[in-house]
Design a protein around this motif. Sequence first.
Motif, PDB file in Angstrom:
ATOM      1  N   GLN A 148       0.862  -1.188   0.000  1.00 30.55           N
ATOM      2  CA  GLN A 148       0.000   0.000   0.000  1.00 30.55           C
ATOM      3  C   GLN A 148       0.899   1.240   0.000  1.00 30.55           C
ATOM      4  OE1 GLN A 148      -2.956   1.799  -0.436  1.00 30.55           O
ATOM      5  NE2 GLN A 148      -4.027   0.487   0.998  1.00 30.55           N
ATOM      6  N   PRO A 149       0.604   2.240  -0.828  1.00 30.51           N
ATOM      7  CA  PRO A 149       1.415   3.472  -0.755  1.00 30.51           C
ATOM      8  C   PRO A 149       1.433   4.035   0.659  1.00 30.51           C
ATOM      9  CG  PRO A 149      -0.006   3.523  -2.683  1.00 30.51           C
ATOM     10  CD  PRO A 149      -0.428   2.326  -1.858  1.00 30.51           C
ATOM     11  N   VAL A 150       2.564   4.628   1.024  1.00 33.92           N
ATOM     12  CA  VAL A 150       2.684   5.235   2.354  1.00 33.92           C
ATOM     13  C   VAL A 150       2.186   6.678   2.363  1.00 33.92           C
ATOM     14  CG1 VAL A 150       4.554   3.719   3.088  1.00 33.92           C
ATOM     15  CG2 VAL A 150       5.106   5.884   1.950  1.00 33.92           C
ATOM     16  N   GLY A 151       1.991   7.248   1.174  1.00 35.82           N
ATOM     17  CA  GLY A 151       1.487   8.607   1.072  1.00 35.82           C
ATOM     18  C   GLY A 151       0.488   8.720  -0.065  1.00 35.82           C
ATOM     19  N   HIS A 152      -0.736   9.159   0.273  1.00 37.42           N
ATOM     20  CA  HIS A 152      -1.777   9.409  -0.726  1.00 37.42           C
ATOM     21  C   HIS A 152      -2.017  10.914  -0.751  1.00 37.42           C
ATOM     22  CE1 HIS A 152      -2.530   5.181   0.269  1.00 37.42           C
ATOM     23  NE2 HIS A 152      -3.174   5.082  -0.870  1.00 37.42           N
ATOM     24  N   HIS A 153      -1.696  11.547  -1.874  1.00 39.93           N
ATOM     25  CA  HIS A 153      -1.815  13.001  -1.991  1.00 39.93           C
ATOM     26  C   HIS A 153      -2.792  13.345  -3.104  1.00 39.93           C
ATOM     27  CE1 HIS A 153       1.627  13.283   0.680  1.00 39.93           C
ATOM     28  NE2 HIS A 153       2.166  12.306  -0.042  1.00 39.93           N
ATOM     29  N   VAL A 154      -3.627  14.351  -2.857  1.00 41.60           N
ATOM     30  CA  VAL A 154      -4.644  14.752  -3.828  1.00 41.60           C
ATOM     31  C   VAL A 154      -4.378  16.193  -4.246  1.00 41.60           C
ATOM     32  CG1 VAL A 154      -7.114  15.047  -4.220  1.00 41.60           C
ATOM     33  CG2 VAL A 154      -6.313  13.201  -2.771  1.00 41.60           C
ATOM     34  N   THR A 155      -4.555  16.441  -5.541  1.00 39.78           N
ATOM     35  CA  THR A 155      -4.316  17.780  -6.075  1.00 39.78           C
ATOM     36  C   THR A 155      -5.269  18.033  -7.246  1.00 39.78           C
ATOM     37  OG1 THR A 155      -2.606  19.264  -6.923  1.00 39.78           O
ATOM     38  CG2 THR A 155      -2.482  16.963  -7.620  1.00 39.78           C
ATOM     39  N   ASN A 156      -5.289  19.256  -7.736  1.00 41.40           N
ATOM     40  CA  ASN A 156      -6.060  19.633  -8.926  1.00 41.40           C
ATOM     41  C   ASN A 156      -7.528  19.223  -8.813  1.00 41.40           C
ATOM     42  OD1 ASN A 156      -3.247  19.623  -9.514  1.00 41.40           O
ATOM     43  ND2 ASN A 156      -3.683  19.667 -11.690  1.00 41.40           N
ATOM     44  N   ILE A 157      -8.163  19.567  -7.718  1.00 46.55           N
ATOM     45  CA  ILE A 157      -9.549  19.182  -7.456  1.00 46.55           C
ATOM     46  C   ILE A 157     -10.494  20.094  -8.240  1.00 46.55           C
ATOM     47  CG2 ILE A 157     -11.327  18.955  -5.684  1.00 46.55           C
ATOM     48  CD1 ILE A 157      -9.010  18.457  -3.669  1.00 46.55           C
ATOM     49  N   VAL A 158     -11.338  19.480  -9.071  1.00 44.98           N
ATOM     50  CA  VAL A 158     -12.337  20.214  -9.845  1.00 44.98           C
ATOM     51  C   VAL A 158     -13.717  19.751  -9.387  1.00 44.98           C
ATOM     52  CG1 VAL A 158     -13.252  20.661 -12.151  1.00 44.98           C
ATOM     53  CG2 VAL A 158     -10.780  20.353 -11.828  1.00 44.98           C
ATOM     54  N   LEU A 159     -14.574  20.690  -9.019  1.00 45.92           N
ATOM     55  CA  LEU A 159     -15.923  20.399  -8.539  1.00 45.92           C
ATOM     56  C   LEU A 159     -16.950  20.896  -9.544  1.00 45.92           C
ATOM     57  CD1 LEU A 159     -15.486  21.813  -4.917  1.00 45.92           C
ATOM     58  CD2 LEU A 159     -15.277  19.429  -5.598  1.00 45.92           C
ATOM     59  N   SER A 160     -17.990  20.092  -9.769  1.00 43.87           N
ATOM     60  CA  SER A 160     -19.103  20.562 -10.593  1.00 43.87           C
ATOM     61  C   SER A 160     -20.392  19.945 -10.064  1.00 43.87           C
ATOM     62  CB  SER A 160     -18.892  20.213 -12.072  1.00 43.87           C
ATOM     63  OG  SER A 160     -18.687  18.833 -12.238  1.00 43.87           O
ATOM     64  N   GLU A 161     -21.424  20.779 -10.026  1.00 40.70           N
ATOM     65  CA  GLU A 161     -22.719  20.310  -9.526  1.00 40.70           C
ATOM     66  C   GLU A 161     -23.444  19.548 -10.630  1.00 40.70           C
ATOM     67  OE1 GLU A 161     -26.679  21.843  -7.132  1.00 40.70           O
ATOM     68  OE2 GLU A 161     -25.116  23.281  -7.673  1.00 40.70           O
TER      69      GLU A 161
ATOM     70  N   PRO B 212     -27.072  17.770 -12.107  1.00 43.23           N
ATOM     71  CA  PRO B 212     -28.474  18.210 -12.102  1.00 43.23           C
ATOM     72  C   PRO B 212     -29.279  17.720 -10.892  1.00 43.23           C
ATOM     73  CG  PRO B 212     -27.869  17.429 -14.283  1.00 43.23           C
ATOM     74  CD  PRO B 212     -26.709  17.117 -13.373  1.00 43.23           C
ATOM     75  N   ASP B 213     -28.908  16.577 -10.319  1.00 42.30           N
ATOM     76  CA  ASP B 213     -29.651  16.029  -9.185  1.00 42.30           C
ATOM     77  C   ASP B 213     -29.154  16.537  -7.829  1.00 42.30           C
ATOM     78  OD1 ASP B 213     -27.243  14.703  -8.978  1.00 42.30           O
ATOM     79  OD2 ASP B 213     -28.089  12.689  -9.207  1.00 42.30           O
ATOM     80  N   GLY B 214     -28.228  17.511  -7.836  1.00 36.37           N
ATOM     81  CA  GLY B 214     -27.740  18.084  -6.588  1.00 36.37           C
ATOM     82  C   GLY B 214     -26.486  17.410  -6.038  1.00 36.37           C
ATOM     83  N   GLN B 215     -26.097  16.306  -6.621  1.00 39.88           N
ATOM     84  CA  GLN B 215     -24.845  15.679  -6.225  1.00 39.88           C
ATOM     85  C   GLN B 215     -23.690  16.498  -6.810  1.00 39.88           C
ATOM     86  OE1 GLN B 215     -25.168  11.082  -5.941  1.00 39.88           O
ATOM     87  NE2 GLN B 215     -26.163  11.653  -7.852  1.00 39.88           N
ATOM     88  N   ILE B 216     -22.485  16.230  -6.330  1.00 39.71           N
ATOM     89  CA  ILE B 216     -21.306  16.939  -6.806  1.00 39.71           C
ATOM     90  C   ILE B 216     -20.370  15.929  -7.459  1.00 39.71           C
ATOM     91  CG2 ILE B 216     -19.331  18.380  -6.152  1.00 39.71           C
ATOM     92  CD1 ILE B 216     -22.027  19.739  -5.620  1.00 39.71           C
ATOM     93  N   ARG B 217     -19.904  16.263  -8.657  1.00 43.14           N
ATOM     94  CA  ARG B 217     -18.880  15.444  -9.303  1.00 43.14           C
ATOM     95  C   ARG B 217     -17.541  16.074  -8.958  1.00 43.14           C
ATOM     96  NH1 ARG B 217     -17.539  14.207 -15.587  1.00 43.14           N
ATOM     97  NH2 ARG B 217     -16.211  12.405 -15.177  1.00 43.14           N
ATOM     98  N   VAL B 218     -16.611  15.231  -8.530  1.00 43.80           N
ATOM     99  CA  VAL B 218     -15.287  15.701  -8.127  1.00 43.80           C
ATOM    100  C   VAL B 218     -14.248  14.971  -8.974  1.00 43.80           C
ATOM    101  CG1 VAL B 218     -13.719  16.050  -6.196  1.00 43.80           C
ATOM    102  CG2 VAL B 218     -16.178  15.976  -5.775  1.00 43.80           C
ATOM    103  N   LEU B 219     -13.380  15.740  -9.606  1.00 38.07           N
ATOM    104  CA  LEU B 219     -12.316  15.173 -10.440  1.00 38.07           C
ATOM    105  C   LEU B 219     -10.956  15.624  -9.913  1.00 38.07           C
ATOM    106  CD1 LEU B 219     -13.887  15.768 -13.959  1.00 38.07           C
ATOM    107  CD2 LEU B 219     -13.664  13.587 -12.750  1.00 38.07           C
TER     108      LEU B 219
END
Length: 127
Positions: A56-69, A71-78
């Motif tokens: 298992q990786p010892v470090g999980h890092h997240v970057t470049n987060i793009v959010l878009s709503e 139509p049903d009110g949920q959020i898509r995250v890329l």
Amino acid sequence: MTDLITMHGHLVDADGLNRIEEVFAQDAVHDLTDFGLGIRDLPTLREAAIALGDNQPVGHHVTNIVLSELPDGQIRVLPKGIGINADGTCGSVTYDDVVSRREQGWRITYRKVSVRKAVGVRSRADH
């Protein structure tokens, strides 16, 4: 919302799989096909992570987060993800998440993890 996405790495890297419901809905679906693990629910995701052990990786890092709503009110995250292994090697993935408002708050209900592959890379001689 970005706190929810980044919390995944904090929990996984701190041996916090017992708190993963702070990030994922109980009925979350994980598409790990690119890793040969197919589609997983939350309990089998935990089992897979435990089975990886030292792989298992010892470090999980997240970057470049793009959010878009949606139509049903949920959020898509890329977001993009970078995993650092114990031997210093690393890899890159793209997450495709759907986040929904639940009784406990916002939770990831769907996640597809795609391995980053080189696309259209040219050598220096081609320039």
